[in-house]
Design an enzyme around this catalytic site. Sequence first.
Site, mmCIF file in Angstrom:
data_model
loop_
_atom_site.group_PDB
_atom_site.id
_atom_site.type_symbol
_atom_site.label_atom_id
_atom_site.label_comp_id
_atom_site.label_asym_id
_atom_site.label_seq_id
_atom_site.Cartn_x
_atom_site.Cartn_y
_atom_site.Cartn_z
ATOM 1 N N HIS A 1 0.606 -1.578 -0.030
ATOM 2 C CA HIS A 1 -0.185 0.345 0.193
ATOM 3 C C HIS A 1 0.849 1.218 0.034
ATOM 4 C CE1 HIS A 1 -4.380 -1.270 1.071
ATOM 5 N NE2 HIS A 1 -4.022 -2.185 0.306
ATOM 6 N N TYR B 1 -9.033 5.559 8.170
ATOM 7 C CA TYR B 1 -8.898 5.867 10.094
ATOM 8 C C TYR B 1 -10.242 7.132 10.132
ATOM 9 C CZ TYR B 1 -4.687 2.742 10.268
ATOM 10 O OH TYR B 1 -3.955 2.191 10.084
ATOM 11 N N PRO C 1 -3.934 -0.183 18.026
ATOM 12 C CA PRO C 1 -3.686 -0.812 17.191
ATOM 13 C C PRO C 1 -3.651 0.491 16.249
ATOM 14 C CG PRO C 1 -6.003 -1.079 17.996
ATOM 15 C CD PRO C 1 -5.372 -0.973 18.767
ATOM 16 N N LYS D 1 1.689 -0.568 15.365
ATOM 17 C CA LYS D 1 2.627 -0.901 15.639
ATOM 18 C C LYS D 1 3.171 -2.208 16.155
ATOM 19 C CE LYS D 1 4.790 2.681 14.045
ATOM 20 N NZ LYS D 1 4.267 1.824 12.368
ATOM 21 N N TYR E 1 4.285 6.034 10.481
ATOM 22 C CA TYR E 1 3.604 4.638 9.878
ATOM 23 C C TYR E 1 4.167 4.131 9.020
ATOM 24 C CZ TYR E 1 -0.801 2.518 8.380
ATOM 25 O OH TYR E 1 -1.574 1.720 8.381
HETATM 26 P P1 RFL Z 1 1.766 -13.048 21.770
HETATM 27 O O1 RFL Z 1 1.273 -13.376 19.658
HETATM 28 O O2 RFL Z 1 0.543 -12.149 22.503
HETATM 29 O O3 RFL Z 1 2.152 -13.945 21.524
HETATM 30 C C1 RFL Z 1 2.190 -14.817 22.777
HETATM 31 C C2 RFL Z 1 2.671 -16.459 22.106
HETATM 32 O O4 RFL Z 1 2.939 -16.899 24.119
HETATM 33 C C3 RFL Z 1 1.940 -17.674 24.346
HETATM 34 N N1 RFL Z 1 1.655 -17.706 26.040
HETATM 35 C C4 RFL Z 1 2.282 -19.260 26.264
HETATM 36 N N2 RFL Z 1 3.722 -19.788 26.004
HETATM 37 C C5 RFL Z 1 4.171 -20.810 27.286
HETATM 38 N N3 RFL Z 1 4.240 -20.477 28.871
HETATM 39 C C6 RFL Z 1 3.116 -19.290 28.744
HETATM 40 N N4 RFL Z 1 3.103 -19.422 30.599
HETATM 41 C C7 RFL Z 1 2.709 -18.288 27.861
HETATM 42 N N5 RFL Z 1 1.733 -17.562 27.987
HETATM 43 C C8 RFL Z 1 1.168 -16.983 26.927
HETATM 44 C C9 RFL Z 1 1.106 -16.893 23.235
HETATM 45 O O5 RFL Z 1 -0.317 -18.364 23.464
HETATM 46 C C10 RFL Z 1 0.962 -17.185 22.516
HETATM 47 O O6 RFL Z 1 1.101 -17.896 21.194
HETATM 48 O O7 RFL Z 1 2.619 -11.869 20.825
HETATM 49 P P2 RFL Z 1 4.080 -11.687 20.248
HETATM 50 O O8 RFL Z 1 4.743 -13.135 20.099
HETATM 51 O O9 RFL Z 1 4.701 -10.547 21.106
HETATM 52 O O10 RFL Z 1 3.168 -10.580 19.768
HETATM 53 C C11 RFL Z 1 2.529 -9.940 18.887
HETATM 54 C C12 RFL Z 1 1.131 -9.560 18.320
HETATM 55 O O11 RFL Z 1 0.541 -10.578 18.507
HETATM 56 C C13 RFL Z 1 0.965 -8.349 18.835
HETATM 57 O O12 RFL Z 1 1.799 -6.870 19.153
HETATM 58 C C14 RFL Z 1 -0.354 -7.870 18.113
HETATM 59 O O13 RFL Z 1 -0.693 -8.686 17.179
HETATM 60 C C15 RFL Z 1 -0.717 -6.765 18.509
HETATM 61 N N6 RFL Z 1 -2.612 -6.282 18.065
HETATM 62 C C16 RFL Z 1 -2.696 -5.865 16.309
HETATM 63 N N7 RFL Z 1 -1.490 -5.549 16.570
HETATM 64 C C17 RFL Z 1 -1.283 -4.358 14.928
HETATM 65 O O14 RFL Z 1 -0.276 -4.500 14.658
HETATM 66 N N8 RFL Z 1 -3.076 -4.511 14.946
HETATM 67 C C18 RFL Z 1 -3.275 -5.143 15.164
HETATM 68 O O15 RFL Z 1 -4.753 -5.224 14.996
HETATM 69 C C19 RFL Z 1 -3.813 -5.513 16.428
HETATM 70 N N9 RFL Z 1 -4.511 -6.463 17.202
HETATM 71 C C20 RFL Z 1 -3.640 -7.104 18.363
HETATM 72 C C21 RFL Z 1 -4.358 -6.993 18.037
HETATM 73 C C22 RFL Z 1 -3.346 -7.832 20.129
HETATM 74 C C23 RFL Z 1 -4.266 -8.203 20.266
HETATM 75 N N10 RFL Z 1 -4.509 -9.007 21.726
HETATM 76 C C24 RFL Z 1 -3.339 -9.284 22.366
HETATM 77 C C25 RFL Z 1 -5.314 -9.039 22.884
HETATM 78 C C26 RFL Z 1 -5.682 -7.770 18.649
HETATM 79 C C27 RFL Z 1 -5.550 -8.431 19.741
HETATM 80 C C28 RFL Z 1 -6.749 -8.749 20.730
HETATM 81 C C1 PHB Z 2 -6.052 -4.280 11.031
HETATM 82 O O1 PHB Z 2 -6.004 -5.390 9.510
HETATM 83 O O2 PHB Z 2 -5.920 -5.612 11.370
HETATM 84 C C2 PHB Z 2 -5.343 -2.859 10.936
HETATM 85 C C3 PHB Z 2 -4.496 -2.779 9.920
HETATM 86 C C4 PHB Z 2 -4.487 -1.464 10.558
HETATM 87 C C5 PHB Z 2 -4.733 -1.093 12.213
HETATM 88 C C6 PHB Z 2 -5.291 -1.893 13.456
HETATM 89 C C7 PHB Z 2 -5.307 -2.769 12.286
HETATM 90 O O3 PHB Z 2 -4.261 1.133 12.389
#
Ligand code: RFL
Ligand code: PHB
Length: 391
Positions: free
Chosen positions: A75, A203, A295, A299, A386
Site C-alpha cells: 500500500h 481511519y 492498534p 505498530k 507509519y
Molecule cells: P503474542 O502474539 O501474544 O504471542 C505470545 C505467545 O505466547 C504464548 N504464551 C505462553 N507460552 C508458554 N507459557 C506461557 N505461560 C505463555 N503465555 C502465553 C501465547 O499462547 C502466544 O502464542 O505475542 P508476540 O509474539 O509478542 O506478538 C505480538 C503481536 O501478536 C501483537 O503485538 C499484535 O497482534 C497486537 N495486536 C495488533 N497489532 C496490530 O499491529 N494491529 C492489530 O490490529 C492488532 N490487533 C493485537 C490485536 C493484539 C491483541 N491481543 C494481544 C489481545 C488484537 C488483539 C486481540
Molecule cells: C488490521 O488490518 O487489522 C489493522 C490495520 C491497521 C491498524 C490496525 C489494524 O491500524
Amino acid sequence: MTTLTTQVAIIGGGPSGLLLSQLLNKAGIETVILERSTRDHVLARIRAGILEWGTVELLREAGVGARMEAEGIPHDGCYLTDEELMVHIDFKELTGKQVMVYGQTEVTTDLYNAQDTIGTTVLHEVSDVDIRDLDQAKSYVEFTHEGTRKRLECLYVAGCDGFHGVSRKTIPEEKRREFERVYPFGWLGILSETPPVNDELIYSNSRHGFALASMRNENLVRYYVQVPLTDKVEDWSDQRFWDEFSRRIPSEAASRLVTGPSIEKSIAPLRSFVSEPLRWGNLFLVGDSAHIVPPTGAKGLNLAASDVYYLYTALIDAVKGKTTGIDEYSARALARIWKAMRFSWQMTTMLHRFDGEDAFAEQMRKATLNHLATSETARRDLAENYIGLPF
Ligand code: RFL
Ligand code: PHB
C-alpha cells in the site's frame, strides 16, 4: 525428570518467538520453543494486518518472504478523515516507502511451516513454565508437557509469551518499572468475505466514534468500530455492526460498502504499556511480553519484529563471546519502543472520541487533522512513523 538442552529457550510460539527461532536457527543457533496453546489456536487468532517495510525485509531475511511477496498487497498510502476533511497520506511520495497488507495469521503460518522445514523443536500445550537461574552461567526452564515435568537447560531465555505470559513476571517486581495508559474504549473487529470498501485504509473519526476500514485481500475485509468497554461481542449482530460502521465512514465510501456475514468478531481493549528493563540476567523480553500499543498506529506486530532484530543479532554475537549487543539490547529496543508508543498514543488521541471529553478536546482533534491537510511536513512526519522508523 526428562532433561532437554538447547542454546536459546523461547517461551511463546506467537510471531515474536517463531521469528526469533527462525532467524537464530538460520544462523546455526539451536532453539526450543515452549508454547502454551495448540498450533491451531495460535493460528486462529486474528490480529494485526499491516507490516512495515522493515518487517517485510526481516521476514525475507528469515526465509519466509515467498508467499508474502505473492499474496501480500503493498500500500502506498492511507486516509485519515473526520466529517469535514479527508486527508490522504501518500507514504510513497513522502518517504519513498510502502507498507504491506499481510495478516499476522499468514505470517505465523509461514513461520510455523518454515520451522517444520528446518526441523526445530516446538512443544505445544506446555504449562506451569518456571524460569530459573537467570543469574548463573547457564539457566533452565521447568515446565509440564504431556503430563510430565520436564527441564530445558539453556544459555539464554527469550520471553516471547505476550502480555499475559510468565517471563515479565519472572523479573522481581522491585526491579521492574511499568508505564501504562488504559483507554476508556475498545475496538470491535469483524472479518468478512467481501470486497474492500476502498483500495487504501480509511481511519475515520466521526461524530458517532472511530471506525477503521482495513483489509486482508481483494475479497476479505477487516473492519473495526470503537465501542464502550462494557460492550460484549453478543451485543453486536452483523446488522448492527454494518449499520454503525457505514454511518462512521465517509458517505461516499459508505455508498460503495458491500456487506456480508462476519466470519470472526472480537473486541480488543486499547492499552499503552511498557515494562522496563527488557533484560534480566539471561532473560530477554520481546514483543507483547514487554509492551502493548493501541492498534491505531498498526505498530504491535512491527515492534515485536524490531525487538527480534535487535535480539537475534545480539545473541549471534553473544554465543561467540561478544556481549556488547546483549548488554545494549534493552536500551536499543526501548528507544524505538517509546517512539512507537508516542505515535500510537498520538494516532489514538487524534482519531477517537473520549466519553465526557470537553469541547476543547474536539477542537484539538479538528486542528490536528486540519494541520495534516495543509502541511506536507506534518504529513511526512506521520508517514515516516507509519511506515516505520529505521532499526
Ligand atoms: P503474542 O502474539 O501474544 O504471542 C505470545 C505467545 O505466547 C504464548 N504464551 C505462553 N507460552 C508458554 N507459557 C506461557 N505461560 C505463555 N503465555 C502465553 C501465547 O499462547 C502466544 O502464542 O505475542 P508476540 O509474539 O509478542 O506478538 C505480538 C503481536 O501478536 C501483537 O503485538 C499484535 O497482534 C497486537 N495486536 C495488533 N497489532 C496490530 O499491529 N494491529 C492489530 O490490529 C492488532 N490487533 C493485537 C490485536 C493484539 C491483541 N491481543 C494481544 C489481545 C488484537 C488483539 C486481540
Ligand atoms: C488490521 O488490518 O487489522 C489493522 C490495520 C491497521 C491498524 C490496525 C489494524 O491500524
